[in-house]
Design an enzyme around this catalytic site. Structure first.
Site, mmCIF file in Angstrom:
data_model
loop_
_atom_site.group_PDB
_atom_site.id
_atom_site.type_symbol
_atom_site.label_atom_id
_atom_site.label_comp_id
_atom_site.label_asym_id
_atom_site.label_seq_id
_atom_site.Cartn_x
_atom_site.Cartn_y
_atom_site.Cartn_z
ATOM 1 N N GLN A 181 11.154 -15.861 17.735
ATOM 2 C CA GLN A 181 12.117 -15.566 18.368
ATOM 3 C C GLN A 181 12.038 -14.189 19.232
ATOM 4 O O GLN A 181 13.161 -14.016 19.645
ATOM 5 C CB GLN A 181 13.624 -15.413 17.517
ATOM 6 C CG GLN A 181 14.058 -16.727 16.778
ATOM 7 C CD GLN A 181 14.556 -17.804 18.038
ATOM 8 O OE1 GLN A 181 15.222 -17.244 18.938
ATOM 9 N NE2 GLN A 181 14.513 -18.980 17.685
ATOM 10 N N CYS A 197 18.158 -24.118 10.674
ATOM 11 C CA CYS A 197 17.170 -24.006 9.751
ATOM 12 C C CYS A 197 17.100 -22.771 8.809
ATOM 13 O O CYS A 197 16.030 -22.192 8.580
ATOM 14 C CB CYS A 197 16.001 -24.349 10.496
ATOM 15 S SG CYS A 197 15.585 -26.117 11.373
ATOM 16 N N HIS A 255 13.667 -18.567 8.912
ATOM 17 C CA HIS A 255 13.946 -20.015 9.341
ATOM 18 C C HIS A 255 13.207 -20.916 8.240
ATOM 19 O O HIS A 255 12.073 -20.363 7.466
ATOM 20 C CB HIS A 255 13.216 -20.144 10.652
ATOM 21 C CG HIS A 255 13.379 -21.511 11.301
ATOM 22 N ND1 HIS A 255 12.347 -22.626 10.942
ATOM 23 C CD2 HIS A 255 13.971 -21.824 12.390
ATOM 24 C CE1 HIS A 255 12.664 -23.376 11.548
ATOM 25 N NE2 HIS A 255 13.523 -23.143 12.713
ATOM 26 N N ASP A 276 6.624 -13.595 11.961
ATOM 27 C CA ASP A 276 6.849 -14.628 12.600
ATOM 28 C C ASP A 276 7.758 -14.217 13.921
ATOM 29 O O ASP A 276 8.912 -14.022 13.878
ATOM 30 C CB ASP A 276 7.998 -15.613 11.865
ATOM 31 C CG ASP A 276 8.751 -16.751 12.554
ATOM 32 O OD1 ASP A 276 8.475 -16.828 13.804
ATOM 33 O OD2 ASP A 276 9.368 -17.462 11.905
ATOM 34 N N LYS A 333 9.620 -21.787 23.312
ATOM 35 C CA LYS A 333 10.536 -20.959 23.487
ATOM 36 C C LYS A 333 10.584 -19.758 24.331
ATOM 37 O O LYS A 333 11.389 -19.053 24.689
ATOM 38 C CB LYS A 333 10.941 -20.185 21.981
ATOM 39 C CG LYS A 333 11.240 -21.398 20.870
ATOM 40 C CD LYS A 333 11.534 -20.684 19.655
ATOM 41 C CE LYS A 333 11.523 -21.474 18.335
ATOM 42 N NZ LYS A 333 12.737 -22.203 18.211
HETATM 43 C C1 LIG Z 1 12.279 -17.651 13.865
HETATM 44 C C2 LIG Z 1 11.486 -19.298 13.825
HETATM 45 N N1 LIG Z 1 10.603 -19.384 13.110
HETATM 46 C C3 LIG Z 1 10.100 -20.412 13.035
HETATM 47 C C4 LIG Z 1 10.414 -21.488 13.994
HETATM 48 C C5 LIG Z 1 9.822 -22.702 14.179
HETATM 49 O O1 LIG Z 1 9.177 -22.986 15.436
HETATM 50 P P1 LIG Z 1 8.457 -24.666 15.916
HETATM 51 O O2 LIG Z 1 9.482 -25.420 15.493
HETATM 52 O O3 LIG Z 1 8.510 -24.251 17.562
HETATM 53 O O4 LIG Z 1 7.364 -24.455 15.007
HETATM 54 C C6 LIG Z 1 11.794 -21.066 14.599
HETATM 55 C C7 LIG Z 1 12.398 -22.196 15.716
HETATM 56 O O5 LIG Z 1 13.469 -22.399 15.878
HETATM 57 C C8 LIG Z 1 12.115 -20.146 14.676
HETATM 58 O O6 LIG Z 1 13.337 -19.559 15.218
#
Ligand SMILES: Cc1ncc(COP(=O)(O)O)c(C=O)c1O
Length: 404
Positions: free
Chosen positions: A201, A362, A121, A198, A224
């Site tokens: 997901q 993203c 992301h 991270d 999420k």
């Molecule tokens: C794999 C991953 N990392 C980071 C994020 C960013 O999360 P947040 O916008 O809640 O900070 C997302 C959001 O879709 C994501 O899917």
């Protein structure tokens, strides 16, 4: 087996109509829906114990502080962190990653290397690029294959004593690939590098065990996983958190302040400046309780059934191609239909009450790899049903006729 109708009745939004049609919510990868217990817990906090934490001698402040710290302990148990002070409240995954990249700005030097995966992301790419620009370190990218998997032989080849930190998602938001993080953590440590996972997901689908994984940092977002927006967790090993400088200065993160010198508070407060999202932090604990009551085994069983059924049914549509075909994937199906822009399909099926995500999710480097502008992403949660997948498939067929 889950009683899906009972589960669905826990989520008031799922019985809503959107554009005159029953809502089919397949945008769980962006954010999950919230059960009534979570919605009620937010109101209850403000109705009964609202006060600032860690500050007052008065009863409400003590109640709010206790509830906040109980939630931290609950999250510690949930992810099996060794100490509760290794669990930091944040506003989400993005904040957690930026906190770490900010800390590494005081560690990295020109010539050092940061390894990032090609299926991240943007929030796990851009902060590392900014860090490398600031420090003169080099960003190296672990390549992917056609199935949307990271190529482990290439990862091995990229690792060296120059590697200071590796960063990778547990599960890809755009493709659903579950990465072999156990292997990646072990290999990173073999060259003396730290590793950040991270888990944005992953936490909606599984319960990470940070001690068994032995990762240095694990970050995720509350929204999420049935929790409120503006909540998140950064797990960090105690030794690392002690080594890194604070991210923000302000109230609550200090031991003593004078104009000559300020000393910082112990963990976790060193990283929690200012008044946090108190209600959010407490209610994230409620969301985790709810998910544990549903049970992660049940969640996985239901989501796997949806993934298998959805993949089979969607592939029956002429000209449909799925991106992200790893054997090891979660309940996310990213796809395109030949000759039709993903946005056009998304717009038409929205009129039929179906919420999917369209675009690059993203994750533009993944789209560049496949040479596409974006995909349609249907991401299923445990409260979704096969009947809803049938509605999606019928709607796509209808849109296909309208657009051809
Ligand atoms: C794999 C991953 N990392 C980071 C994020 C960013 O999360 P947040 O916008 O809640 O900070 C997302 C959001 O879709 C994501 O899917």
């Amino acid at each position: 087996m889950l009683d899906i109708q009972k589960i669905r009745s826990d989520f008031p939004i799922l019985s809503q109509k959107v554009n005159g049609k029953p809502l089919v919510y397949f945008d769980n990868g962006a954010t999950s829906q919230k059960p009534q217990v979570v919605i009620d817990a937010i109101a209850q906090y403000y109705q009964e114990i609202n006060a600032n934490i860690h500050r007052g001698v008065h009863t409400l402040s003590q109640l709010a502080t206790d509830a906040y710290e109980e939630s931290r302990s609950k999250i510690q148990n949930h992810i099996n962190a060794k100490h509760s002070h290794e669990v930091l409240f944040t506003s989400g995954t993005t904040f957690g990653i930026n906190l770490i990249t900010n800390g590494f700005a005081s560690i990295l030097k020109p010539g050092d290397e940061v390894l990032v995966s090609s299926i991240e992301h943007h929030s796990n790419i851009v902060p590392w690029q900014m860090l490398c620009e600031k420090t003169g370190a080099t960003l190296k990218v672990i390549p992917m294959n056609e199935a949307g998997e990271l190529i482990m032989s290439e990862y091995d080849a990229l690792l060296s004593d120059k590697t200071k930190i590796v960063t990778v998602n547990h599960i890809s938001n755009a493709l659903g690939t579950i990465n072999p993080i156990e292997y990646m953590i072990q290999k990173a440590h073999e060259v003396g590098a730290a590793i950040l996972i991270d888990g944005a997901q992953a936490v909606p689908h599984l319960k990470p065990d940070v001690q068994a994984l032995d990762c240095d940092f694990y970050v995720f977002s509350g929204h999420k996983m049935c929790g409120p927006t503006g909540t998140g967790i950064l797990y960090g090993k105690e030794a690392w958190l002690n080594k890194l400088p604070p991210y923000q200065g302000g109230g609550e993160m200090i031991k003593e302040v004078s104009f000559e010198k300020t000393t910082y508070a112990e963990l976790p407060h060193k990283f929690e400046a200012g008044t946090p999202n108190i209600a959010g932090g407490i209610v994230l604990g409620t969301a985790i309780d709810y998910m544990n009551e549903v049970g992660f085994d049940n969640i996985q069983e239901q989501e796997l059934a949806l993934l298998e059924y959805g993949t089979e049914k969607l592939l029956e549509i002429e000209g449909l191609r799925i991106f992200g075909t790893s054997e090891n994937k979660t309940s996310v199906i990213s796809f395109n239909i030949e000759g039709i822009h993903p946005y056009d399909i998304g717009t038409i099926i929205d009129k039929l009450g179906i919420a999917v995500r369209t675009g690059h999710h993203c994750a533009q480097p993944i789209m560049s790899y496949y040479g596409i502008p974006g995909t349609i992403r249907a991401s299923f949660s445990f409260y979704n049903t096969k009947e809803e997948i049938d509605i999606l498939v019928a709607a796509i067929k209808k849109a296909q006729i309208m657009l051809s």
